[in-house]
Structures are given as structure tokens and as C-alpha cells.
Scaffold this motif. Structure first.
Motif, PDB file in Angstrom:
ATOM      1  N   LYS A  13       0.724  -1.195   0.207  1.00 22.83           N
ATOM      2  CA  LYS A  13      -0.104   0.044   0.280  1.00 22.83           C
ATOM      3  C   LYS A  13       0.826   1.094   0.046  1.00 22.83           C
ATOM      4  O   LYS A  13       0.435   2.196  -0.759  1.00 22.83           O
ATOM      5  N   ALA A  14       2.088   1.127   0.554  1.00 21.00           N
ATOM      6  CA  ALA A  14       2.796   2.339   0.998  1.00 21.00           C
ATOM      7  C   ALA A  14       3.404   2.689  -0.371  1.00 21.00           C
ATOM      8  O   ALA A  14       3.536   3.944  -0.614  1.00 21.00           O
ATOM      9  N   LYS A  15       3.654   1.710  -1.431  1.00 16.66           N
ATOM     10  CA  LYS A  15       4.614   2.137  -2.328  1.00 16.66           C
ATOM     11  C   LYS A  15       4.133   3.345  -3.158  1.00 16.66           C
ATOM     12  O   LYS A  15       4.496   4.215  -3.613  1.00 16.66           O
ATOM     13  N   PRO A  16       2.612   3.477  -3.685  1.00 19.15           N
ATOM     14  CA  PRO A  16       2.325   4.657  -4.295  1.00 19.15           C
ATOM     15  C   PRO A  16       2.294   5.922  -3.951  1.00 19.15           C
ATOM     16  O   PRO A  16       2.413   6.874  -4.587  1.00 19.15           O
ATOM     17  N   LEU A  17       2.430   5.861  -2.294  1.00 25.24           N
ATOM     18  CA  LEU A  17       2.470   7.251  -1.602  1.00 25.24           C
ATOM     19  C   LEU A  17       3.724   7.781  -1.826  1.00 25.24           C
ATOM     20  O   LEU A  17       3.947   8.919  -1.407  1.00 25.24           O
ATOM     21  N   LYS A  18       4.655   7.063  -1.966  1.00 24.32           N
ATOM     22  CA  LYS A  18       6.180   7.610  -1.863  1.00 24.32           C
ATOM     23  C   LYS A  18       6.387   8.676  -2.776  1.00 24.32           C
ATOM     24  O   LYS A  18       6.782   9.590  -2.232  1.00 24.32           O
ATOM     25  N   ALA A  19       5.815   8.496  -4.111  1.00 27.94           N
ATOM     26  CA  ALA A  19       6.169   9.606  -4.888  1.00 27.94           C
ATOM     27  C   ALA A  19       5.385  10.859  -4.756  1.00 27.94           C
ATOM     28  O   ALA A  19       4.166  10.636  -4.184  1.00 27.94           O
ATOM     29  N   ARG A  20       5.813  11.995  -4.878  1.00 30.34           N
ATOM     30  CA  ARG A  20       5.417  13.095  -4.329  1.00 30.34           C
ATOM     31  C   ARG A  20       4.102  13.311  -5.564  1.00 30.34           C
ATOM     32  O   ARG A  20       4.108  13.328  -6.521  1.00 30.34           O
ATOM     33  N   PRO A  21       2.820  13.500  -4.828  1.00 33.51           N
ATOM     34  CA  PRO A  21       1.873  13.809  -5.698  1.00 33.51           C
ATOM     35  C   PRO A  21       1.925  15.049  -6.487  1.00 33.51           C
ATOM     36  O   PRO A  21       2.530  15.814  -6.396  1.00 33.51           O
ATOM     37  N   SER A  22       1.475  14.875  -8.131  1.00 27.93           N
ATOM     38  CA  SER A  22       1.644  16.141  -8.626  1.00 27.93           C
ATOM     39  C   SER A  22       0.319  16.550  -9.219  1.00 27.93           C
ATOM     40  O   SER A  22      -0.483  15.650  -9.285  1.00 27.93           O
ATOM     41  N   ALA A  23       0.161  17.673  -9.685  1.00 29.80           N
ATOM     42  CA  ALA A  23      -1.007  18.112 -10.280  1.00 29.80           C
ATOM     43  C   ALA A  23      -1.448  17.391 -11.788  1.00 29.80           C
ATOM     44  O   ALA A  23      -2.298  17.405 -12.116  1.00 29.80           O
ATOM     45  N   LEU A  24      -0.328  16.807 -12.260  1.00 24.35           N
ATOM     46  CA  LEU A  24      -0.426  16.171 -13.614  1.00 24.35           C
ATOM     47  C   LEU A  24      -1.287  14.762 -13.319  1.00 24.35           C
ATOM     48  O   LEU A  24      -1.523  14.010 -14.246  1.00 24.35           O
ATOM     49  N   ASP A  25      -0.947  14.352 -11.939  1.00 24.93           N
ATOM     50  CA  ASP A  25      -1.413  12.960 -11.815  1.00 24.93           C
ATOM     51  C   ASP A  25      -2.916  12.713 -12.257  1.00 24.93           C
ATOM     52  O   ASP A  25      -3.192  11.383 -12.701  1.00 24.93           O
ATOM     53  N   ARG A  26      -3.776  13.724 -12.465  1.00 29.08           N
ATOM     54  CA  ARG A  26      -5.191  13.501 -12.892  1.00 29.08           C
ATOM     55  C   ARG A  26      -5.067  12.926 -14.167  1.00 29.08           C
ATOM     56  O   ARG A  26      -6.170  12.466 -14.881  1.00 29.08           O
ATOM     57  N   PHE A  27      -3.997  13.544 -14.887  1.00 26.97           N
ATOM     58  CA  PHE A  27      -4.235  13.009 -16.475  1.00 26.97           C
ATOM     59  C   PHE A  27      -3.488  11.747 -16.786  1.00 26.97           C
ATOM     60  O   PHE A  27      -3.639  11.143 -17.748  1.00 26.97           O
ATOM     61  N   VAL A  28      -2.905  10.978 -15.890  1.00 28.78           N
ATOM     62  CA  VAL A  28      -2.406   9.764 -15.902  1.00 28.78           C
ATOM     63  C   VAL A  28      -3.586   8.733 -16.310  1.00 28.78           C
ATOM     64  O   VAL A  28      -4.607   8.733 -15.251  1.00 28.78           O
ATOM     65  N   ARG A  29      -3.572   8.011 -16.929  1.00 25.38           N
ATOM     66  CA  ARG A  29      -4.582   6.816 -17.020  1.00 25.38           C
ATOM     67  C   ARG A  29      -3.859   5.483 -16.881  1.00 25.38           C
ATOM     68  O   ARG A  29      -2.762   4.949 -17.233  1.00 25.38           O
TER      69      ARG A  29
END
Lengths: 612, 445
Positions: free
Chosen positions: A596-612
């Protein structure tokens, strides 16, 4: 043959060391006796050698699978060896057997014959099934050792070419080799000057006695190239794209400009297969009796030549197909595409089994070695790459060639030949079962025209080259398997033997549906469908018939079986089970958290919403 | 430069003269033998198909009896000799190699209920409905002599079965009680009873020769020790057992042929749960006999078929039937374990192969090698669905086939009901009784 030995192996066994410590000072009257004893048994070096080598596992020792699970290590029952070392058998005469026990077997050879992958764990099963599986494994082990021992009986040695110290073998020209070898071998080098019918494709028959070649201007011929006897020669009055022998030398298929034609050994047209049109490349799968054709229209078609039916026509959806090869190990067809991918096909599947991105540009040539382990590809980016086909299709080595290779071929012993315009380079591996190392070519040869077809002759140290100037038969020492099997492909078979072989081969025709990446999968336990079946059964019955019954304490002797003690015993078992369950779940929890922890590692970015 | 080219001398690979055998050099390298597993699979498939093609088990029918065959006995010393007793009191001795009757005796009035040979093979015993036990010589009478028994014992009640001790001059009969007789005396050494009922068969254990098993019509199987005057223990089943047979290799195992269409293999030491329940017949099982190897047994049923079961499997591996064969009353597995004989209602004794597709006669070494290889292949791939389907397929007469379907539906309905009851009752109050325990009523010691 040297085998990998454990670091601690050369240390003498403990008991032997103790003996050396206790050794008494030597007396002169003892001299004679000790000398004779030493003469009878070579002593430590023999011991060392024997320690390193593999002995057959006795069925008695099958019940210690845990230890024997380590792959690639010599498995030797410890106890008997020690006993043997301590008290060597003596004959009535007092003489000692200098080589006691069964003959040793080199580990590397035994590994070649081993069929069971011991690194895989046996599926969880009932004790009866398990013991049966273990017995089967032990039997296989014994068989592999026996087969390895029979290697001694092989008559021929492979060829080789070695330079004097510092001499590069690639500098050695064909003429020099021809001069150095015997007359029979020298006769295997020849050139056919057929300049007017322009670039040639060629193919050797599976036994390696016959050669078929077809020129781009329609010239088709087959000959017994060993005796140079022409079997047939015709002109099909059409461009010949590819030519291929079918299961025997009596039939061959020619991909002509329009349709696919099948001829017999006298050049009589037997079939014209109009459903295979505009074929560019042919491959024949001898055990399935399938002729795979790749066409300009982008279809991969499988034709069953034993019944004349089309088994599958697969649309590769990648435009014109003109790069194709078969994997001799599992009969999977490899197609090279213009977008740099190589796709793997089986007639059982409409989609490719795998796609491998190999090159930046288009793929120009693909070849797979006879063990199905390595794939060589060359692309428009002038790269030559070697991939490992086991597991994840990893690239092993790559090399840029000045012109890029247009044609590739593997020999039976793993030599890789590449045709680059009018030059042919051959690379060799370091040892058996290793990929060819691309640094230094083993041999090179310049031809009188551009290379158009490459094929190593099976069971002969010869590479056939089709080029715009005709045909060249090039000597490549060490290319071919020296010892053929008389029941499979026998170059010296008589007509009667061929007929018998043909009947047997037809009876054992492997169905096309069985083509998959791992041909041994059929002999393995299908755990997935087994579990599925079990689940369905539980659903159908409403309960699990194999479930463990709740613990019921057995009544003890009179006076020891009070109700309180029964309850106590029951509670004890229940508590233990509960503890085990909790422990297991605790062990699993941290793993889950990590996931569960892994995806939280990277800092969230505003562009994440465009990732599919 | 050092160079060596691969150069073979053809003389090493081609035969010298036409009279020689072709030379076949072998190399077992796996890369020269690709697709090992798929090819073996295809070979196994072909072998399985051929096995079904060659499955012609019926060998001969011995006709001559004028009434239904009621009992059969093997000769202990001669493979070719078989004795049979019929419902009209006639006993016939057959020669199997000639497939002819060699001797006919009008032994009893009414049924011949039981027949057994002495362990030495020189004489045999019969019991009949006329309340007599008769002791006959195996050889026929000389010229001019009359056909007469050696001894005749007149009993008080009807005897329904007989069996001879395997080593001593002792035999046992059953009827209203189990009697142990000395051959020399006209009265039993001892009589054993447990309750009052008619006992249908009694069998000596071939290894622990003092042990006996019997089955009675009050649904029980009773075990006796000849050295004691009282029976050992008994197990009561749901329905009555027709006959039992001891495993000739494992002294403590016996199989009971039951009226409820099943056979039960028991371990003598733990009678409360049978080792295996053998289900496949669709009518009462009338007789059972073990193969001398102790690995398989054959059962005869009222459903006009005989079936062969492996001891450790609950389903049969083979079923034999013909159009003309009626209710099969008795069955025997010959001592060479190759043939099966069955006697049926319509007066015939039939001879079958124990292995339906076996080739009879002497095999050449190549044939033998091929047979062994195919056997191993079939074994290796027996669980593959396609092969399993072909190996299991048997043609059945319509009566049996429809009965099987019907019983399947009935069984499914019962199971469904059981599961529903389990689902809708308080957890723990209803438990699923396994098939093995379902049919055992009680064990009494």
C-alpha cells in the motif's frame, strides 16, 4: 570435464583427518606392506575426483528430497560414500578394486539429460500422491544418469578450428581450410555459379543430404549435394520467394510470386495451394507436419501437409510479413515486424503469445537456436542482438554492425551466421549451451554477390549460402552435431528405413493445438485447473469433503478420560490452531502495508489526474 | 592453424551386405529429440485407442448344463480344470483348453448349493438341497464301475455353502449354523451360531487358515476362529450380504458382495468402517472373487454383467456383458490371473480375458517391449482428459445404462436434500455422514 565444486569439498572427510593424526611413525618392516597398499589405491587424488563427480541416486534415498532440491549440485548419498572410503572392498585375492562403485558421471552431462526442474516445488498433495511423485522424480534422475553414461558410446567428435597462438581464426580463408582438411571434407566446399537466375534461397533437408534452392528468376533445383547428383531442375517461370523441404526429401514447397506450390523430388508439381497467396517466407514444423507461410498480405497461415488442410490463418495486423523463423524447441513461429517488434505465434491462439520490442527500426532477420534458448535479431538500426527466450526475453548482448545483418542462421551447435551484403560472419560461443559472443567473429567469408539465404546443413560442418551469384557451400568446422540419432534423422538411411520412419512420424503427428511456449507443460501438474475444480466441487456439494474434521480427542484408558480432561485437550488444540492463524496473519500484514505504501512514496503532482 | 572437419566414414553407418541388419546409431541428446512430451502424449493417445479397438474379452462359452449354473470351483493343481454345479443337481467337470465337458455327475436332487475342491486336487465336495454333503473323487470311475461318491453325509438341515480348509483335512459348511467337519467323521467337530438365521456362504481365510468368514441373511457378516468354539465378531450392514471373499495376499482384507448393489472391502481389524465401498452395479451383487494377485476382484451381479474392480478404487475398471448372458450367479478368477469364468442363469459358463485387450499366446520380445512401453505411456498420461475419456468409455446395454442414469438422479436428489438440511439447520446439529459409514449399522464383538 570439470565440474563446479563446493569450496569445502577438497577438505578431507573428518574421519580421514583423524586417521592421519593418529598415524604411527613408520617402521622399516612396514615399508613393503604400505607400499603395496599405496600401489593398489591411488589414494587422495582419486578420492577428490570421486567427491566431485556424480553418482547415481539410489531409490533408497528418495525420501530425502529437501537436501536434493538444490539444483546443479552433485547429489550423492553421503553415507554409502563414506563407508566405501573407509573400508574399500577387497577381493578374495586381497587385491583392491581401484574404481569401486558405478562409473562416475560428469555433472554437466547429466544436467543435459535432466528433465525435471528441481527448483520448482512439488504442488501440495496427499502423502500417497507425493510419494508417487517423488518416486517418479528419482526414476527420472536415474534415467538421466544412465543416459549421461551412455554418452561414452558416441562415435564421432565435433570439428574445430584453432589458430596458432595469436592467430585470428577469422583471417583464415576458405581456401586454406580446404587445403588443410581431408579430401572428403574438401569436396564439401563448392560454388555453383548461377549468375543469370539471380539471388538464391536455399534449404537443406532435415537429414542434411539434400539441398534445394530456388532463384529469384524461377530456377528451382534439388540435389544430393554430398554426391552432387542432381535430383530435379525446373524453371517455374515465376519469381521464387522461398523454398523449403517438407518432412522428407521427396517433397518440397516453393513460394512463388502468386501461390504456393508443392513439388516432388522429380520436379512434378503436386499441388498448387491458392489459399496461400503472395507468400514471402516458408517454415516447416516437422513434428506437427505444418507448413507455416508468411504472406505479403500480413497473414500467417498454417497448412497441415499430411491432410492438406489449413489449420489456422492468423492476421498479424502488422503489414507485410517477410521475416519469419521457427523455434525448433517449441515450434513457435517468430515474426519480425517493421516497427521493431518480434511476435511469437502459435496456431492455437489468434493473438501472439508474446511480443518483444527488439529494435528501434524494423526487424530485418530473426533466428532461434536449436535448444530454443537464444534468439538473434538484426534490425534496420544496424544492431545485432541476442535475446534469452527463457522467462522474460532479456537481451543478453548487442553489437552494431557496419551494414547490419540481412540474414541470420544458427547451427546445431549454436554458431551464429550473419549475412551482411556480400560478407558472411560466423560467431561462436564460449562453450556448449552458451550464447555466441559477438566480439570476435569465428570465421568470415566474402562472396561474389549479395547474400540472400543462409542455412546450416544439419549433421555436416557446412553452411549453405545463397547469393546473387549462385550457391556457395562454405566449410565451418564445429558447426554441426557430430552424432545423429538413427531413429530420428539418419543421413545414411535406406529407402526402407525412410518409409518406416515416415509411417511412424505420421502416427506420432503432434496436434497443432499443443504448440505453446513450454512444450513440457503437458507433463506437469495443472495446479490452476485443479484448484478451480476443487472450488467448483465445494460449491456444488455445499461443503468441503476434504476439510479437516474438528479435533476430537480419543478416549484414553479407563480412569484417564474424565470429561474435564477431554475438554482440556480439546481446548489446547484449538488454542494452538488459533495462535498459528494469528501468527500467519501477522506475518502477512507488513507485506500488505508495504504494497500500500509504495504508491504514496512519490510526491503527488497536479499532472497525476491526467495519468490513465 | 589446427583444423578438424566432421567427416564420417560411411562404412560405419551403412550395413555391409543386404543380409545384415541396418545400423542404427543412437544419441539420446534431448535437443535431437524435441517435443518429447507432446510426442509421448500422442503415442499414449494412440495406445489407448488401440487398447479399445482390441478389447475383445469374450473367449468361449461352455454349454452343457441343463439348468442354471449355481456354483463354480477352481481346481487347485490344474489350470485347465473347472467344476460347476447346476440348479438341477448336476455337477460337471470341464477342460478349459479343449473347452469341453469331461465328466458329468448327477450329484444331488434339487440344487447343488456349493462345491469346493480339496487342497490336494484329488477330490471335491458338494452340498445340495437334499441335505447331504458328498465327497467325490476327481477322477472318473473305471470301466464298468458306477459313479458313486466316496462318502455321503446326511445332515439334518439344508446346507447352503461349503468351503475346504487350505491345508488340513477339515471343511466347513453353512446352513442354519456354521459346521466344521473332519473329513473322516460323519458328525461336525463343532457348530457355531450367532442368532438364528440362514447363513448363505462361508469362506476360509487362505493365509490365516483358522479364520473363517460367513454372511447370513440377517444382514450380518460374522468372523470365526476355528480354534475357538464361539464366533469372533460380526458387522451388521444395511442390507444382506450374499457372499464374501478373502484377499489372497492380504490376510486381513475381505470383500463382501451386498444386495444394495455395492461391494464393501473390510479390514478385519476395524469393521466399523469399510476400507472402500465399490459402487457401479445396478442390481444385487451375487458373487465376488479375488484375482490371485490380490490387486483386483471380479463381481457378478443380478444386472446381467460382471465387473472388475481394483481393490483401492471405488469404481470398476471394466464391465463385461453379452446379449445372451442372464443373471450371473457365480464368478471365478482363474489361478493364473489371466481369465475369468462366470456361470449364469441361462445354463452357460463363460470364459473371459481378465485384461480385455491382452494378446493371448506367446509374445515375441519386440511385441513385449512395445506392450510394456505402451503400458507405461498410458499410465503416465492416464489423467489427461482426452485419454481418460477414451480409456473409460464402455458400451453398456440399454437396461444397465438407463438404470445408471436413474440411480444417478436418485443419488443426486438425496444429496441435495442432505445439503439443504445441513444449510437450514443449526450449525453442528446435522453432520454429513460419509458414504463409507452410511451402510454400517453396528459392529458386535
Amino acid at each position: 570435464m570439470e565440474t563446479a565444486s563446493k569450496p569445502g569439498r577438497d577438505v578431507q572427510p573428518k574421519k580421514a583427518r583423524l586417521q592421519t593424526k593418529k598415524k604411527k611413525p613408520r617402521r622399516y618392516w612396514e615399508e613393503e606392506a604400505t607400499l603395496t597398499a599405496a600401489g593398489a589405491s591411488p589414494g587422495p587424488p582419486r578420492n577428490k575426483k570421486r567427491n566431485r563427480e556424480l553418482r547415481p541416486q539410489r531409490p533408497k534415498n528418495i525420501n530425502i528430497p529437501k537436501k536434493s532440491r538444490i539444483p546443479g549440485k552433485p547429489q550423492c548419498p553421503k553415507k554409502p560414500r563414506e563407508q566405501r572410503n573407509l573400508e574399500p572392498q577387497r577381493n578374495l585375492s586381497g587385491a583392491q578394486d581401484p574404481f569401486p562403485g558405478p562409473a562416475p558421471v560428469p555433472e554437466e552431462v547429466a544436467r543435459k539429460f535432466r528433465r525435471i526442474d528441481k527448483s520448482k516445488k512439488l504442488p501440495h498433495s496427499k502423502s500417497k500422491t507425493r510419494s508417487r511423485l517423488e518416486v517418479a522424480e528419482a526414476e527420472e534422475e536415474e534415467i538421466s544418469i544412465k543416459a549421461a553414461r551412455s554418452e561414452l558410446l558416441l562415435a564421432e567428435e565435433p570439428g574445430f578450428l584453432e589458430g596458432e597462438d595469436g592467430e585470428d581464426t577469422a583471417k583464415i580463408r576458405q581456401a586454406e581450410i580446404v587445403e588443410a582438411v581431408d579430401i572428403a571434407s574438401a569436396a564439401k566446399h563448392f560454388d555453383l555459379n548461377l549468375r543469370q537466375f539471380g539471388p538464391y534461397r536455399l534449404n537443406y533437408s532435415p537429414v542434411g543430404r539434400h539441398l534445394a534452392f530456388g532463384g529469384h528468376r524461377g530456377h528451382v533445383a534439388t540435389l544430393d549435394w554430398v554426391t552432387k547428383r542432381l535430383m530435379c531442375e525446373i524453371n517455374v517461370m515465376e519469381a521464387v520467394q522461398d523454398i523449403r523441404f517438407l518432412h522428407s526429401e521427396a517433397l518440397f514447397a516453393v513460394a512463388q510470386n502468386r501461390w504456393l506450390h508443392i513439388y516432388d523430388n522429380q520436379g512434378i508439381e503436386l499441388h498448387c495451394i491458392r489459399r496461400c497467396d503472395r507468400v514471402t517466407r516458408l517454415e516447416f514444423l516437422p513434428f506437427h507436419f505444418l507448413l507455416a507461410t508468411a504472406s505479403e498480405t500480413g497473414f500467417l497461415t498454417y497448412l497441415d501437409v499430411s491432410v492438406g488442410k489449413i489449420v489456422a490463418a492468423l492476421n498479424a495486423r502488422a503489414g507485410r510479413l517477410d521475416v519469419m523463423t521457427k523455434n525448433p524447441y517449441n515450434a513457435v513461429i517468430h515474426l519480425g515486424h517493421s516497427n521493431g517488434t518480434v511476435s511469437l505465434w502459435s496456431p492455437a491462439m489468434k493473438e501472439p503469445l508474446a511480443k518483444i520490442l527488439c529494435h528501434r527500426g524494423g526487424v530485418r532477420a530473426v533466428a532461434v537456436d536449436s535448444t530454443g534458448t537464444y534468439m538473434a535479431t538484426s534490425g534496420l538500426d544496424h544492431q545485432l542482438k541476442i535475446f534469452d527466450l527463457r522467462g522474460m526475453f532479456q537481451p543478453l548482448s548487442a553489437r552494431t554492425l557496419p551494414l547490419g545483418a540481412g540474414h541470420l542462421a544458427f547451427s546445431q551447435r549454436g554458431l551464429l551466421a550473419a549475412g551482411m551484403s556480400d560478407v558472411v560472419n560466423i560467431w561462436m560461443g564460449q562453450g556448449m549451451a552458451s550464447p555466441p559472443s559477438l566480439e570476435q567473429p569465428y570465421l568470415t567469408h566474402r562472396l561474389s554477390g549479395h547474400v540472400h539465404g543462409l542455412h546450416f546443413c544439419p549433421f555436416e560442418d557446412v553452411l549453405g549460402l545463397g547469393h546473387s551469384g549462385g550457391i556457395t557451400s562454405m566449410l565451418v568446422p564445429g558447426a554441426a552435431e557430430p552424432n545423429f540419432d538413427g531413429l530420428e534423422n539418419n543421413p545414411y538411411r535406406s529407402q526402407k528405413q525412410r518409409q518406416e520412419w515416415e509411417v511412424k512420424a505420421l502416427l506420432e503427428k503432434v496436434p497443432a493445438e499443443l504448440i505453446c511456449l513450454d512444450p513440457r507443460a503437458l507433463a506437469e501438474v495443472d495446479v490452476i485447473s485443479l484448484e478451480q475444480e476443487k472450488k467448483e466441487r465445494i460449491e456444488r456439494l455445499g461443503y468441503d469433503p476434504e476439510a479437516k474434521a474438528p479435533f476430537q480427542p480419543k478416549p484414553k484408558q479407563k480412569g484417564h478420560s474424565s470429561t474435564a480432561s477431554l475438554v482440556k485437550r480439546k481446548r489446547k488444540v484449538m488454542d494452538k490452531e488459533h495462535r498459528d492463524k494469528v501468527r500467519q496473519s501477522l506475518e502477512q500484514q507488513p507485506q500488505k502495508q508495504e504494497k500500500k505504501a509504495k504508491p504514496l512514496k512519490a510526491r503527488p503532482s497536479a499532472l497525476d489526474r491526467f495519468v490513465r | 592453424m589446427k583444423v578438424k572437419m566432421l567427416s564420417r566414414n560411411p562404412d560405419n553407418y551403412v550395413r555391409e551386405t543386404k543380409l545384415d541388419l541396418q545400423r542404427v546409431p543412437r544419441n539420446y541428446d534431448p535437443t535431437l529429440h524435441p517435443f518429447e512430451v507432446p510426442r509421448e502424449y500422442v503415442r499414449a493417445l494412440n495406445a489407448t485407442k488401440l487398447e479399445r479397438v482390441f478389447a475383445k474379452p469374450f473367449l468361449a462359452s461352455l454349454d452343457g448344463h441343463r439348468d442354471g449354473v449355481n456354483c463354480l470351483a477352481k481346481h487347485p493343481k490344474s489350470l485347465a480344470t473347472v467344476l460347476s454345479g447346476a440348479c438341477d443337481g448336476e455337477v460337471r467337470i470341464w477342460n478349459l483348453t479343449k473347452r469341453k465337458c469331461i465328466r458329468t455327475i448327477q450329484a444331488h436332487e434339487g440344487f447343488v448349493r456349493g462345491i469346493c475342491t480339496r487342497f490336494c486336487g484329488t477330490s471335491f465336495f458338494t452340498v445340495g438341497d437334499d441335505k447331504t454333503v458328498k465327497h467325490w473323487k476327481m477322477d472318473g470311475p473305471g470301466y464298468g464301475e458306477e459313479e458313486e461318491p466316496l462318502h455321503t453325509i446326511l445332515g439334518k438341515t439344508v446346507y447352503t455353502g461349503i468351503d475346504h480348509h487350505w491345508k488340513e483335512a477339515v471343511f466347513a459348511t453353512c446352513g442354519q449354523q456354521v459346521d466344521i467337519w473332519d473329513e473322516q467323521r460323519t458328525s461336525p467337530i463343532c457348530s457355531m451360531t450367532w442368532g438364528f438365521d440362514s447363513i448363505s456362504s462361508v469362506k476360509f481365510n487362505p493365509i490365516e487358515t483358522f479364520l473363517l468368514g460367513s454372511c447370513a441373511s440377517d444382514r450380518n457378516i460374522v468372523l470365526y476362529d476355528m480354534r475357538q468354539a464361539t464366533p469372533l465378531k460380526k458387522v451388521i450392514l444395511d442390507m444382506r450380504t450374499n457372499t464374501i471373499c478373502w484377499n489372497p495376499m492380504e490376510a486381513f482384507i475381505f470383500t463382501a458382495a451386498n444386495e444394495d448393489y455395492n461391494l464393501y472391502t473390510f479390514d478385519m481389524r476395524a469393521l466399523d468402517t469399510p476400507v472402500m465401498v465399490h459402487m457401479d452395479h445396478v442390481s444385487a451383487v451375487l458373487d465376488v472373487d479375488y484375482s490371485p494377485t490380490g490387486k483386483e476382484f471380479v463381481s457378478a451381479s443380478f444386472d446381467k454383467s460382471i465387473r472388475i474392480f481394483p481393490v483401492d478404487k471405488s469404481r470398476s475398471r471394466e464391465v463385461y456383458h453379452t446379449k445372451r448372458m442372464q443373471h450371473v450367479i457365480c464368478v471365478k478368477w482363474t489361478s493364473d490371473s489371466k481369465y475369468i469364468m462366470c456361470g449364469s442363469d441361462e445354463m452357460n459358463i463363460r470364459l473371459w480375458k481378465a485384461n480385455a485387450s491382452e494378446k493371448l499366446g506367446v509374445l515375441t520380445s519386440r511385441e513385449k517391449a512395445a506392450k510394456d512401453y505402451n503400458q507405461k505411456l498410458k499410465e503416465k498420461f492416464q489423467h489427461h482428459p482426452h485419454i481418460k475419456r477414451i480409456a473409460r468409455h464402455r458400451h453398456l446395454p440399454k437396461s444397465i445404462y438407463s438404470q445408471i442414469q436413474e440411480q444417478r438422479i436418485m443419488k443426486e436428489a438425496r444429496r441435495r436434500k442432505e445439503v439443504n438440511r445441513l444449510k437450514h439447520s443449526k450449525p453442528g446439529s446435522v453432520s454429513i455422514v460419509p458414504e463409507k459409514k452410511k451402510h454400517i449399522v453396528a459392529v458386535v464383538k
